[in-house]
Design an enzyme around this catalytic site. Structure first.
Site: not given
Length: 466
Positions: A194, A275, A311
């Site tokens: 990311w 993560d 999300k």
């Protein structure tokens, strides 16, 4: 005849008129002090002097103390949305930012979120400051979602949890903990990862290096390279792992590969750092998407986990997440939590309450919780559906014999197409498809109706642009 001569600040006045320069500088000091003290807007300062029959006027141009600050480049991900908005084409498609969209490509607020917010209004809850560690009900709920409510590590009180500013803020607090208490320790980051991971560790002054992850030949996992790089790292390094739905590739290790990764990390006395940004949103199952973290916890390993609810609950703007540190003892967890709070206090003091209450209400109410799981399955199912349809269109339209099955092997909202920068530029310039330059597309921003168009764009860019 009067002649007016204007001098820019960059030309030394002393080289033109020494006496004027001295007088002018003194007046500048006086007027600058006045404007600063009384908050007046600074205006150009003028001074007239007579010299050999001429009137000389010197103009002082105020220069900013910030002139040495350069323009920052646009964010590689959020900048995509800005370019998309400026495009007037009817065919434009925004596949850059990872945010869920409906089939009509509109933002989606979960029904269960609206119910949780209505409940908050009915209760008339106030807006008082939270403690530094955040909302207690949220911290309990988020740790139970991650590790499982029956996990011994929770009953033994070995997990230090504080609410953070979504995934990014939680990662940043953890990075500060590493910098402060593990000086010189390196964080291993997957290649690619990311886009904000490197920024976070750079700003926290934590050294990092990359381990191999993506294999461009197979558009799959370079598992051997990953294992070799983790083995080669200095003992006691932190290994940043994506719990599920790897961003940007969508490529996850198999359960057997996760076991091997855990073996190597244990052998090297590394500290795993997960993560977890998509729990429940990747597969549709909260338990399945947390299986990697629970595997490491079951082995008795100490580890860090950053969580996000952007999300899976669609709480993008609420900035709600957590940092969890699993320790070897309850005593260690108490001390670690105290230092996490100490780091958070000067950074943002305490976290926002609204999103945390939504999470606590959803998880704490059995009816809401079941409804949430159904909505997550729906969102994950829509993404799986467009993933399948995109693959079908690519396979039917591309007569070259290229194998596009890697798209089906990937998971979550992203797909790594294998397109290079030039090919990605063609996607945008010719086809009005906005995506990151590493070839990543967000399938959450794709509708079934646009799958054929996207397939045409990918085939053209892959075969006709080198």
């Amino acid at each position: 005849m009067v002649q007016i001569v204007c001098f820019m600040a960059s030309i030394p006045l002393s080289s033109i008129c020494p006496s004027a320069a001295l007088s002018f500088q003194e007046k500048c000091k006086d007027k600058t002090k006045s404007s600063v003290l009384f908050g007046k807007e600074k205006q150009p300062l003028y001074m007239k002097t007579k010299s050999r029959g001429r009137i000389t006027m010197a103009v002082a141009v105020n220069t900013s103390r910030f002139d040495n600050i350069t323009m920052a480049p646009p964010d590689p991900i959020l900048g995509v949305s800005e370019a998309f908005k400026a495009d007037t084409s009817d065919m434009k498609l925004n596949l850059g930012v990872g945010a869920y969209r409906t089939e009509e490509l509109q933002p989606y607020v979960l029904k269960v979120v609206k119910k949780a917010e209505n409940l908050m209004l009915e209760r008339g809850e106030n807006k008082e400051y939270l403690p530094i560690e955040g909302l207690a009900a949220f911290n309990k709920a988020t740790a139970e979602l991650l590790f499982g409510a029956d996990n011994p590590v929770l009953h033994q009180q070995r997990v230090a949890t504080i609410q953070g500013l979504s995934g990014t803020g939680s990662l940043r607090v953890a990075a500060a903990l590493i910098e402060r208490y593990f000086p010189g320790a390196k964080v291993l980051i997957s290649s690619p990862t990311w886009g904000n991971h490197k920024n976070i560790f750079n700003d926290a002054r934590v050294p990092w290096s990359e381990y191999r992850y993506y294999d461009p030949k197979t558009v799959g996992l370079d598992f051997d390279g990953m294992i070799a790089d983790i083995k080669a790292a200095p003992d006691g390094s932190f290994v940043l792992l994506h719990g599920c739905a790897h961003n940007p590739t969508g490529i996850d290790p198999t359960p057997e590969q996760w076991e091997k990764i855990a073996d190597v990390i244990q052998e090297k006395n590394h500290i795993p750092f997960f993560d977890v940004a998509y729990q429940g949103f990747a597969s549709g199952s909260l338990d399945e998407d947390a299986s990697s973290v629970r595997l490491f916890a079951a082995r008795g390993m100490e580890l860090l986990v950053a969580q996000s609810y952007s999300k899976n609950l669609g709480l993008y703007a609420e900035r709600v997440g957590a940092i969890n540190v699993l320790c070897s003892s309850a005593d260690a967890a108490v001390r670690v939590k105290s230092q996490l709070k100490r780091i958070a206090r000067p950074m943002y003091s305490n976290p926002p309450v609204h999103g945390a209450r939504i999470v606590a209400n959803v998880v704490g109410n059995p009816d809401f919780f079941n409804e949430w799981k159904e909505e997550m399955e729906m969102m994950a199912g829509r993404i799986k559906s467009v993933r399948q349809k995109l693959y079908n269109n690519l396979s039917a339209k591309d007569k070259s014999g290229k194998d596009w099955s890697f798209i089906l092997k990937q998971i979550g909202m992203f797909s790594f197409t294998g397109l290079n920068k030039a090919q990605s530029d063609n996607m945008t310039d010719k086809w009005h498809v906005y995506m990151t330059k590493d070839g990543r597309i967000s399938l959450a921003g794709l509708s079934a109706a646009k799958c054929e168009y996207l397939a045409d764009a990918i085939i053209d860019s892959y075969h006709n642009v080198s």
